[in-house]
Design a protein around this motif. Structure first.
Motif, short mmCIF file in Angstrom:
data_model
loop_
_atom_site.label_atom_id
_atom_site.label_comp_id
_atom_site.label_asym_id
_atom_site.label_seq_id
_atom_site.Cartn_x
_atom_site.Cartn_y
_atom_site.Cartn_z
N ASP A 30 44.05 4.64 36.48
CA ASP A 30 45.17 5.26 35.78
C ASP A 30 44.80 6.64 35.25
O ASP A 30 45.53 7.61 35.43
CB ASP A 30 45.65 4.37 34.63
N GLU A 31 43.64 6.72 34.62
CA GLU A 31 43.18 8.00 34.05
C GLU A 31 42.97 9.05 35.15
O GLU A 31 43.37 10.21 34.99
CB GLU A 31 41.84 7.80 33.33
N ILE A 32 42.34 8.63 36.23
CA ILE A 32 42.02 9.59 37.29
C ILE A 32 43.28 10.05 38.03
O ILE A 32 43.47 11.24 38.26
CB ILE A 32 40.97 9.00 38.26
N ASP A 33 44.15 9.12 38.35
CA ASP A 33 45.38 9.49 39.05
C ASP A 33 46.19 10.49 38.23
O ASP A 33 46.70 11.48 38.75
CB ASP A 33 46.24 8.24 39.33
N ASP A 34 46.26 10.22 36.94
CA ASP A 34 46.99 11.09 36.03
C ASP A 34 46.36 12.49 35.98
O ASP A 34 47.06 13.51 36.01
CB ASP A 34 46.96 10.43 34.64
N ALA A 35 45.04 12.53 35.94
CA ALA A 35 44.32 13.81 35.85
C ALA A 35 44.51 14.63 37.13
O ALA A 35 44.69 15.85 37.07
CB ALA A 35 42.84 13.56 35.60
N ILE A 36 44.49 13.96 38.27
CA ILE A 36 44.66 14.67 39.55
C ILE A 36 46.07 15.26 39.62
O ILE A 36 46.26 16.42 39.99
CB ILE A 36 44.38 13.73 40.74
N GLY B 230 36.32 19.00 37.86
CA GLY B 230 36.15 19.15 36.41
C GLY B 230 36.90 18.08 35.64
O GLY B 230 36.35 17.43 34.75
N THR B 231 38.13 17.85 36.03
CA THR B 231 38.96 16.91 35.27
C THR B 231 38.48 15.47 35.49
O THR B 231 38.45 14.65 34.56
CB THR B 231 40.46 17.12 35.60
N ILE B 232 38.04 15.16 36.70
CA ILE B 232 37.53 13.80 36.98
C ILE B 232 36.19 13.57 36.28
O ILE B 232 35.96 12.51 35.68
CB ILE B 232 37.41 13.58 38.51
N LEU B 233 35.33 14.57 36.33
CA LEU B 233 34.02 14.42 35.68
C LEU B 233 34.15 14.28 34.16
O LEU B 233 33.37 13.56 33.53
CB LEU B 233 33.11 15.61 36.04
N ARG B 234 35.15 14.93 33.57
CA ARG B 234 35.37 14.78 32.12
C ARG B 234 35.68 13.32 31.79
O ARG B 234 35.21 12.79 30.78
CB ARG B 234 36.55 15.64 31.66
#
Ligand SMILES: *Cc1c(COP(=O)(O)O)cnc(C)c1O
Length: 366
Positions: free
Chosen positions: A16-22, A235-239
């Motif tokens: 959920d977090e990753i999909d949203d960030a992408i 960047g957003t995924i690594l955060r």
């Protein structure tokens, strides 16, 4: 099948977090560098307890920029190990400098600090200890030698995000620490990524310029730079993943302890953990002369393993021009001939580890 890695399991946890960030990256279109990469730099610097971090597009790029920061020129010498991923050596050679190898210590599989001094010449400029498998090198000794001979230290911490030595996080000991975010690393991107960390403002500023075409500000190219910028998506995924890293490293330590418990009485060399360090077990390396047979046996029992690495760099065709021959670094050669990496990752379950141990026992019972 028990695989060596299980990256889909990690994604499932964070979906959920990753999909949203992408999705957000597509909406704000910060595809290269941008605010998420900047935030990652701040957070990763904090994680390593250093002042500055510079995000780049791979661990190799981080090492290359680190070498350029040490003002390496053709013919300069850099002391490091042959037991490493080839990128450590490639980065040195991109500058024209010459890697000079020192054997490893068989307890930690990192540079044998007692052998560094005899490798130093007038041309030596830097030392690159590699925290191999997630075990920190003996930084106290290395720092003392670097101080005595006025050498720079670049830590290759590509396998050791969050590992500590005497309570201090690796990456912050040397002039520069380098990290890789290759997908299978303890902190992995969805593609390529890397980071330099430093406490020096000069190194910080110079590295930022070098990674982005040598620009001091947009359009003003003051040095010949590179395109080593990190993607916004990385960047957003690594955060997101950085927030789980301490927990994941804890979990790796639990897995490693269980393996050690289960395999203790077999004719195997299990990984040692030096006093005063906190290991992050990027790899769980066991050693046996029966490595190739054991690997095949486990494979036929649906257990995947790895070898890190089958070739010590000094015996690779790519770097044979350095002039080394078999026998030059006996410990590095023994490691390459006997090492087998067992599956280790935070999501690996206990029953899988028990199955692996059972099969290894069966192999040695025959
Ligand atoms: C992974 C790794 C690198 C290279 O990193 P990339 O991100 O693949 O370029 C360098 N050194 C070591 C020890 C590594 O494990």
């Amino acid at each position: 099948m028990i695989t060596l890695l299980n990256l889909p399991a990690q994604y499932e946890q964070l979906k959920d977090e990753i999909d949203d960030a992408i999705l957000k990256t597509f909406q704000n279109a910060q595809f290269v560098l941008g605010s998420e990469v900047e935030a990652l730099e701040k957070e990763f610097a904090e994680f390593c307890n250093v002042k500055y971090a510079i995000a780049v597009n791979s661990g190799t790029s981080a090492l290359h920029l680190a070498c350029l920061n040490c003002d390496l020129n053709a013919g300069d010498e850099v002391i490091t190990v042959s037991s490493t991923f080839v990128a450590t050596i490639a980065a040195i050679r991109y500058t024209g400098a010459i890697p000079v190898f020192v054997d490893i210590d068989m307890n930690s599989y990192t540079i044998d600090a007692d052998q560094i001094e005899k490798a130093i010449t007038k041309k030596t400029k830097a030392i690159i200890p590699v925290h191999l498998y997630g075990h920190p090198a003996d930084m106290e000794k290395i720092l003392a030698i670097a101080k005595k001979y006025d050498l720079k230290i670049i830590e290759d911490a590509s396998q050791a995000h969050g590992a500590t030595y005497k309570g201090k996080t690796v990456g912050g000991f040397g002039d520069i620490g380098c990290f890789s975010f290759y997908p299978g690393k303890n902190l992995g991107a969805a593609g390529e990524g890397g980071m330099l960390v430093t406490n020096s403002e000069d190194i910080y500023k110079y590295s930022r310029m070098l990674r982005d075409w040598g620009q001091e500000e947009k359009g003003n190219h003051v040095v010949k730079g590179y395109n080593y910028r990190m993607d916004g998506i990385q960047g957003t995924i690594l955060r997101i993943k950085l927030r789980y890293l301490r927990k994941w490293n804890q979990s790796r330590r639990r897995k490693a302890r269980l393996y050690t418990e289960l395999l203790n009485d077999l004719p195997l060399n299990l990984p040692n953990i030096s006093q005063n360090i906190e290991h992050v077990h990027h790899v769980y390396p066991i050693r046996t002369k029966e490595r190739d047979n054991l690997r095949e046996f486990l494979n036929s029992n649906d257990i995947q393993t790895g070898i890190h690495y089958p070739q010590p760099v000094h015996l690779s065709t790519a770097h044979k021009d350095l002039g080394y021959v078999k026998g030059d670094f006996p410990n590095s050669e023994i490691l390459a001939e006997t090492e087998l990496s067992l599956p280790i990752y935070p999501e690996l379950d206990e029953s899988a580890q028990k199955k692996i141990a059972k099969k290894i026992k069966l192999f040695f019972a025959d």
